[in-house]
Design an enzyme around this catalytic site. Structure first.
Site, PDB file in Angstrom:
ATOM      1  N   VAL A 256       0.848  -1.195   0.000  1.00  0.00           N
ATOM      2  CA  VAL A 256       0.000   0.000   0.000  1.00  0.00           C
ATOM      3  C   VAL A 256       0.886   1.248   0.000  1.00  0.00           C
ATOM      4  O   VAL A 256       1.951   1.273   0.625  1.00  0.00           O
ATOM      5  CB  VAL A 256      -0.977   0.064   1.204  1.00  0.00           C
ATOM      6  CG1 VAL A 256      -1.926  -1.119   1.216  1.00  0.00           C
ATOM      7  CG2 VAL A 256      -0.237   0.158   2.513  1.00  0.00           C
ATOM      8  N   CYS A 257       0.442   2.249  -0.720  1.00  0.00           N
ATOM      9  CA  CYS A 257       1.164   3.522  -0.771  1.00  0.00           C
ATOM     10  C   CYS A 257       1.046   4.224   0.570  1.00  0.00           C
ATOM     11  O   CYS A 257      -0.064   4.421   1.080  1.00  0.00           O
ATOM     12  CB  CYS A 257       0.591   4.421  -1.864  1.00  0.00           C
ATOM     13  SG  CYS A 257       1.139   6.127  -1.718  1.00  0.00           S
ATOM     14  N   ILE A 258       2.186   4.619   1.128  1.00  0.00           N
ATOM     15  CA  ILE A 258       2.160   5.195   2.479  1.00  0.00           C
ATOM     16  C   ILE A 258       1.384   6.507   2.540  1.00  0.00           C
ATOM     17  O   ILE A 258       0.599   6.726   3.464  1.00  0.00           O
ATOM     18  CB  ILE A 258       3.588   5.356   3.056  1.00  0.00           C
ATOM     19  CG1 ILE A 258       3.504   5.805   4.513  1.00  0.00           C
ATOM     20  CG2 ILE A 258       4.427   6.325   2.245  1.00  0.00           C
ATOM     21  CD1 ILE A 258       4.777   5.636   5.279  1.00  0.00           C
TER      22      ILE A 258
END
Lengths: 129, 95, 107, 119
Positions: free
Chosen positions: A77-79
């Site tokens: 997941v993109c932070i």
């Protein structure tokens, strides 16, 4: 062939996650390599381990975790997207002084560079928006 | 050669129109999710006339009860066949 | 402002309210990393604050080095110069001292 | 093998959703890895309309962040002339210089770039 998948849609509010899951299963069934599944935008909400859908409906977060376990695939997941939407793992929970974490440990929290890397390294990057 | 994917209904979205405008002979189009409503849209024939290869995902068609409205010009595919199309067409444009 | 009135920061030393930032506060924030801000530091801080105010983003380190080179010359426009002033993770440290938004971990 | 080139397609207007802002983040990140270009289609062009005043809405004005693209090495920025015309816009109404292309050239962009990411 080396595939990567990008998921942009939230579970249930959009079909993107369900479509991507079917596609991912077909990729591994065909013995292709699945380099990475990258969750961006509302797609990060697929990592929400607090989701409790009715028992007669598919739990998408569980389904992704099971898929990752059986296929040995990487879920990222993109932070920035994740923080904005409250998807925090234990480390980010500490970092932002929150009381609960919401991101399932099967999902790796990482930078947007992982999406670019997926586009560069995989032969095919398929987006579900 | 591009693999266009359309997941929005053409009755409420411009994707079908944009895809037709920015496609080239030999491209493929895959309708999935609400995109399968394109099968019953009057502009579907424009894609066929433009010599595009048109596909639609069976699971999405069945789920929406459109199985009796599929024109012969559209090939119905499974997810494994969708994967195979991605192998054949090196680039995806998700509309 | 006296030494006692340090604005509230989070556990990583980022201002909770970025509007608390001023030059005195910047030194207080730098003190947490034992950095005495010199004119050389301030040149860089001014560059990133100007950049943020113009473009609403903090420049990544690669771009910052280019900006420094453009504005301060090739001697200073090198990552080793930036590292010497803001050691460790310069982009993060600089954001903290310059009162810019806390960057997400993996940028 | 030559490095793959990325085309980022912005299709959504600003502020109504975060797609554009997160799309721009992706472009900025991509620029660290490889050659990147941006294409504005349909309502995406509204992301770079000049004079956005987001104060009363309390929404971040990231239209100015597009001005940083040059510093990030992203110099190929395109839009569709037809989509401008449909909206009674010209490139002079935009916050940064953009090459307005006829529809036929847009298709060539899709061929020229190796990875297309749409937001």
């Amino acid at each position: 062939m080396k595939f990567a998948i990008a998921v942009f849609g939230a579970p249930y509010s959009s079909q993107a996650s369900l479509s991507a899951l079917h596609f991912a299963q077909a990729v591994t069934l065909a013995k292709h390599e699945l380099y990475r599944v990258f969750f961006y935008h509302d797609g990060v909400l697929n990592g929400n381990n607090l989701m409790v859908p009715p028992q007669d409906e598919l739990n998408l977060q569980n389904a992704w975790v099971e898929f990752a376990a059986t296929s040995k695939s990487e879920l990222v997941v993109c932070i920035a997207s994740a923080l904005r939407r409250g998807m925090l793992n234990a480390e980010e929970t500490r970092r932002y002084e929150k009381t609960a974490s919401s991101l399932d440990p099967a999902f790796i929290i990482s930078g947007l560079g992982q999406l670019i890397d997926a586009g560069l390294q995989a032969d095919r990057l398929v987006t579900f928006n | 050669m591009l693999l266009h994917t359309i997941n929005q209904s053409p009755f409420s979205n411009f994707s079908l129109k944009s895809c037709e405008k920015f496609s080239a002979v030999g491209d493929a189009v895959v309708f999935l999710e609400n995109g399968v409503y394109a099968l019953v849209h009057p502009n579907l024939h424009l894609l066929i006339q433009a010599d595009l290869n048109v596909f639609a995902l069976q699971a999405d068609i069945l789920a929406r009860g459109l199985q009796h409205s599929c024109p012969d010009t559209v090939k119905i595919i499974s997810y494994p066949q969708f994967v195979e199309l991605c192998v054949q067409y090196p680039k995806q444009k998700a509309w | 402002m006296n030494a006692a009135s340090v604005p509230e920061t989070d556990h990583e030393g980022f201002l909770r309210d970025r509007t608390d930032w001023n030059k005195t506060v910047a030194q207080q924030l730098a003190d947490l990393d034992d950095i005495q801000l010199t004119q050389a530091h301030w040149q860089i801080i001014d560059i990133v604050r100007d950049y943020y105010s113009s473009y609403h983003i903090s420049p990544v380190a690669r771009v910052l080095v280019t900006l420094i080179k453009r504005q301060l010359g090739p001697d200073k426009g090198r990552s080793i110069y930036l590292m010497s002033l803001f050691p460790g993770k310069p982009a993060k440290l600089l954001a903290r001292i310059a009162g810019l938004p806390k960057p997400s971990n993996c940028d | 093998m030559a490095m793959k080139k990325f085309l980022f397609v912005q299709t959504q207007p600003p502020h109504g959703s975060i797609n554009g802002q997160e799309g721009l983040d992706a472009v900025l990140m991509g620029s660290a890895f490889t050659e990147c270009a941006v294409l504005f289609l349909d309502d995406g062009i509204y992301q770079i309309l000049s004079d956005q005043q987001t104060g009363p809405l309390n929404s971040k004005d990231y239209s100015v962040t597009y001005l940083a693209l040059a510093d990030y090495g992203v110099n190929n920025i395109y839009c569709c002339q037809t989509h401008l015309n449909e909206r009674s816009l010209s490139t002079k109404d935009l916050i940064l210089p953009v090459q307005a292309l006829p529809e036929a050239s847009i298709r060539r962009l899709f061929d020229e770039y190796d990875v297309i990411l749409s937001f």
